[in-house]
Design a protein around this motif. Sequence first.
Motif, mmCIF file in Angstrom:
data_model
loop_
_atom_site.group_PDB
_atom_site.id
_atom_site.type_symbol
_atom_site.label_atom_id
_atom_site.label_comp_id
_atom_site.label_asym_id
_atom_site.label_seq_id
_atom_site.Cartn_x
_atom_site.Cartn_y
_atom_site.Cartn_z
ATOM 1 N N LEU A 83 38.815 27.045 24.910
ATOM 2 C CA LEU A 83 38.640 28.231 25.747
ATOM 3 C C LEU A 83 37.596 27.943 26.815
ATOM 4 O O LEU A 83 36.485 27.505 26.521
ATOM 5 C CB LEU A 83 38.189 29.421 24.901
ATOM 6 C CG LEU A 83 37.796 30.685 25.679
ATOM 7 C CD1 LEU A 83 39.012 31.279 26.387
ATOM 8 C CD2 LEU A 83 37.153 31.706 24.761
ATOM 9 N N GLY A 84 37.991 28.196 28.081
ATOM 10 C CA GLY A 84 37.054 28.126 29.185
ATOM 11 C C GLY A 84 36.471 29.500 29.429
ATOM 12 O O GLY A 84 37.210 30.454 29.693
ATOM 13 N N LEU A 85 35.147 29.618 29.337
ATOM 14 C CA LEU A 85 34.483 30.907 29.504
ATOM 15 C C LEU A 85 34.205 31.171 30.977
ATOM 16 O O LEU A 85 34.267 30.267 31.828
ATOM 17 C CB LEU A 85 33.169 30.915 28.713
ATOM 18 C CG LEU A 85 33.299 30.685 27.198
ATOM 19 C CD1 LEU A 85 31.922 30.547 26.565
ATOM 20 C CD2 LEU A 85 34.067 31.832 26.553
ATOM 21 N N ALA A 86 33.931 32.433 31.266
ATOM 22 C CA ALA A 86 33.610 32.816 32.640
ATOM 23 C C ALA A 86 32.408 32.014 33.131
ATOM 24 O O ALA A 86 31.409 31.860 32.425
ATOM 25 C CB ALA A 86 33.313 34.314 32.703
ATOM 26 N N GLY A 87 32.528 31.455 34.345
ATOM 27 C CA GLY A 87 31.479 30.616 34.918
ATOM 28 C C GLY A 87 31.764 29.129 34.818
ATOM 29 O O GLY A 87 31.134 28.338 35.515
ATOM 30 N N LEU A 91 36.070 29.831 36.691
ATOM 31 C CA LEU A 91 36.661 30.913 35.913
ATOM 32 C C LEU A 91 35.795 32.171 36.033
ATOM 33 O O LEU A 91 34.567 32.096 36.016
ATOM 34 C CB LEU A 91 36.787 30.510 34.439
ATOM 35 C CG LEU A 91 37.735 29.332 34.138
ATOM 36 C CD1 LEU A 91 37.679 28.989 32.659
ATOM 37 C CD2 LEU A 91 39.155 29.668 34.555
ATOM 38 N N LYS A 92 36.466 33.293 36.169
ATOM 39 C CA LYS A 92 35.761 34.567 36.289
ATOM 40 C C LYS A 92 36.421 35.599 35.381
ATOM 41 O O LYS A 92 37.620 35.513 35.085
ATOM 42 C CB LYS A 92 35.793 35.061 37.736
ATOM 43 C CG LYS A 92 35.098 34.148 38.727
ATOM 44 C CD LYS A 92 35.200 34.694 40.145
ATOM 45 C CE LYS A 92 34.504 33.761 41.140
ATOM 46 N NZ LYS A 92 34.619 34.274 42.529
ATOM 47 N N LYS A 93 35.621 36.559 34.949
ATOM 48 C CA LYS A 93 36.192 37.690 34.213
ATOM 49 C C LYS A 93 36.978 38.536 35.214
ATOM 50 O O LYS A 93 36.448 38.971 36.236
ATOM 51 C CB LYS A 93 35.100 38.530 33.562
ATOM 52 C CG LYS A 93 35.628 39.700 32.742
ATOM 53 C CD LYS A 93 34.503 40.610 32.267
ATOM 54 C CE LYS A 93 33.644 39.911 31.227
ATOM 55 N NZ LYS A 93 32.649 40.854 30.637
ATOM 56 N N ASN A 101 38.838 37.393 29.720
ATOM 57 C CA ASN A 101 37.471 36.883 29.694
ATOM 58 C C ASN A 101 37.388 35.362 29.724
ATOM 59 O O ASN A 101 36.384 34.785 29.308
ATOM 60 C CB ASN A 101 36.759 37.396 28.443
ATOM 61 C CG ASN A 101 36.581 38.891 28.472
ATOM 62 O OD1 ASN A 101 35.683 39.404 29.115
ATOM 63 N ND2 ASN A 101 37.462 39.610 27.775
ATOM 64 N N GLY A 102 38.428 34.720 30.181
ATOM 65 C CA GLY A 102 38.416 33.267 30.252
ATOM 66 C C GLY A 102 39.830 32.724 30.312
ATOM 67 O O GLY A 102 40.775 33.434 30.691
ATOM 68 N N MET A 103 40.008 31.431 29.939
ATOM 69 C CA MET A 103 41.319 30.796 30.023
ATOM 70 C C MET A 103 41.456 29.773 28.908
ATOM 71 O O MET A 103 40.563 28.938 28.696
ATOM 72 C CB MET A 103 41.501 30.120 31.382
ATOM 73 C CG MET A 103 42.875 29.475 31.567
ATOM 74 S SD MET A 103 43.094 28.763 33.209
ATOM 75 C CE MET A 103 42.152 27.259 33.020
#
Length: 807
Positions: A92-96, A106-108, A117-119
């Motif tokens: 999971l790639g988190l926001a930022g 990545l952004k929310k 909330n991610g990808m």
Amino acid sequence: MKFSATWLKDHLDTEASVEEISAKLNAIGLEVAGIENPADKLAGFKVAKVLTAAPHPNADKLQVLTVDAGTSEPLQVVCGAPNARAGMVGVLGLAGAIVPGGGFELKKSAIRGVESNGMMCSVRELELGDEHDGILELPEDAPVGMTFAEYHGADPVFDVAITPNRPDCMGVHGIARDLAAAGLGTLRPIAAQAVPGGFPCPMPIRTDDAEGCPAFYGRVIRGVKNGPSPKWLQDRLKSAGQRPISALVDITNYVMLTYGRPAHAYDLAKLSGAIFARRAKEDETCLALNGKEYTLTSRMTVIADDNGVHDIAGIMGGEHSGCADDTTDVLLEVAYFDPVRIGQTGRALNLTSDARQRFERGVDPAFLDAGLALLTDLIVGICGGEPSEPVFAGQPPITPKLVRYDPAMAERLGGVAIPEAQQRATLSALGFAILRDAADAAPQDSREWRVTVPSWRPDVDGAPDLVEEVVRIHGLDNIASAPLPRADGVARPTATPAQKLERKLRRAAAARGINEAVTWSFLPEAEADLFAEGNGGLWVLQNPISEDMKAMRPSLLPGLLAAVQRNLDRGASGLRLFELGRRYLRGQAGASDERLTLGLVLAGEKTPRGWASGKASSFDAFDAKAEAMALLAEAGAPVDNLQVMGEAGPQFHPGQSATLRLGPKTVLARFGMLHPALLKAFDIDVAVAAVELFLDAIPARKAADFARPHYAPPALQAVKRDFAFLVDAALPAGDLVRAIKGCDKANVVAVRLFDDFRGQGVPEGQKSLAVEVTLQPGEKSYDEAELKAISERVTGAAAKLGAVLRG
């Protein structure tokens, strides 16, 4: 040369950190250009488990996932991957976080009205491979919440700049050898064991070009199964910037990058008859692996079979005989090629490759047996199959090289005292063998040594090279700085007359408000052609840095015009630029001719618009002439004797340009407005005035006394007289001024033009030139008779040019 830390430690037994390895490489002369840590690219990515997967309410191909990433609360993520499902573990790639494969952050955000909330990431998005049909699936026991960089085991990658004289360091093992010699660990031996053959080699192998290919070793392996190479092998190739292709191709690349030993694998089914090295036939062609067809000459070495060429020897293989997924039988080629021949072929074809870089620097001629054994062992171990007996055609040049070495030279040449025992240990660790100098002399005796150079060090030719080896392993940073000896008293000047002239002109041009530019000595061929006329033709490089740097500049103006264009595109309104450098011309019989030149351009607005001056004004040819005269005067040229003549060249506007000459043939400068067609070629839409000073044409000053003569001001006041002449409209005013100044050198000290009139009272086709003549009396004042005689000499000199004194 790129390699990972894990790859290095395959060959170097060490506990040193990445920072320690980098510092030691720099200390022993192997410059670390950079260290890339893949963990930096994977920041913000975590191992995550999909808890639930539900259809998206507003999109048929999307799902709404609930994901556990080790945070306090599960996260909601919108995903379009077909393999996303509850219970799977992925990344999971988190926001930022910055996605490595896409470069975006990545952004929310809301996707079709649902917050994400991610990808969840695919293999390609993480730059771990080319797969992108779905998201990356990890084992079920992968620790949820751990950073993916830590889980994946990101391996730092070194980028080392290898100098051309170190072919032994074009492989990871060679770099490990240097580090081990410097005390950073223990070198692991090469595990190259001969693999016995099970049947005679069915393909005859020979070399018909003993000069270009002294040795050609090979064998057949039948029954192999080609496919993807193992992960450990792919990881090492990726760290070197190589794209994994297939097991057979990857193994040959791995051996080349690990040991500096290029090799090639042929699909046996695509070969016919014997395979051999030979000279290419004139105009013979080869379709290389890069998809390009090359026309060969008889000075090039190729690998061929009975049907034709398959390989540009030592540089690149042929496209039609390479290994494919369905290859079952292969022929291995491990050969030694002449470095000079490889370099000449590569330059002639404008073709470069990893193999060429190694062969033209010089590979180890004694490593053919071991190289073939390593290749065989890896292929059989990974792809299976049964090897044939090896064939050894020819003999590589492996005559040992002996160098006599005095250990005291380390201090004499290197500037540092190193104990003999340490020198002996260093040379031994690098592969050098120290022999006895006489029957009763042991190597420990402090007398001249005989040192055998290892076969992988073609750069070592004499004792100074051994000093370099000893000193660099001792540590270049351990050499104390020491000033060079200097003579007592005032230091003597070291600048040459040409260097003094360059410094003087740079200061003079800068003082006149002109900015110095430094441009390339290489130009695109199309731009250089615009200035080639009248300059004897172009020097075109056979092996340029790029196509935009192919021709040596015949003039300094193209580089300055390119600088003008770049600055105008960025909003500059007015430019004053100069450059002092050399232009490169073709001399007689094609000889090189470098000439010191100063180029200058004035572009755009000369003065900006203002309430006092009105509209902005532009530069003109007279501005260029003023700069040319001023700088020539600083250079010591006899500016008072210069003639203004035409023929500035096709690059200049024919009606707004001229040359400055000493006599009819010696051109010191050309100046004026550049031709609109030339400016259009450089995409410049403003008028440009330009100057070129040919500094090599300025006559040398006569030798003068060290002390200048004292200055004695004249005792009597100067006398000024004005004269107005009617002359032909085409007569240059400078010719009239020069003629009057030379008519009576004892009395006429200055002549200045102060009026140029054409109009009422002046006949058609003529103009009125008015000059002020300054007369300097000597011991007594002039009387009327003397002034009349001088005036007659002035009018007489003017009359020789067709001038008539106005009444």
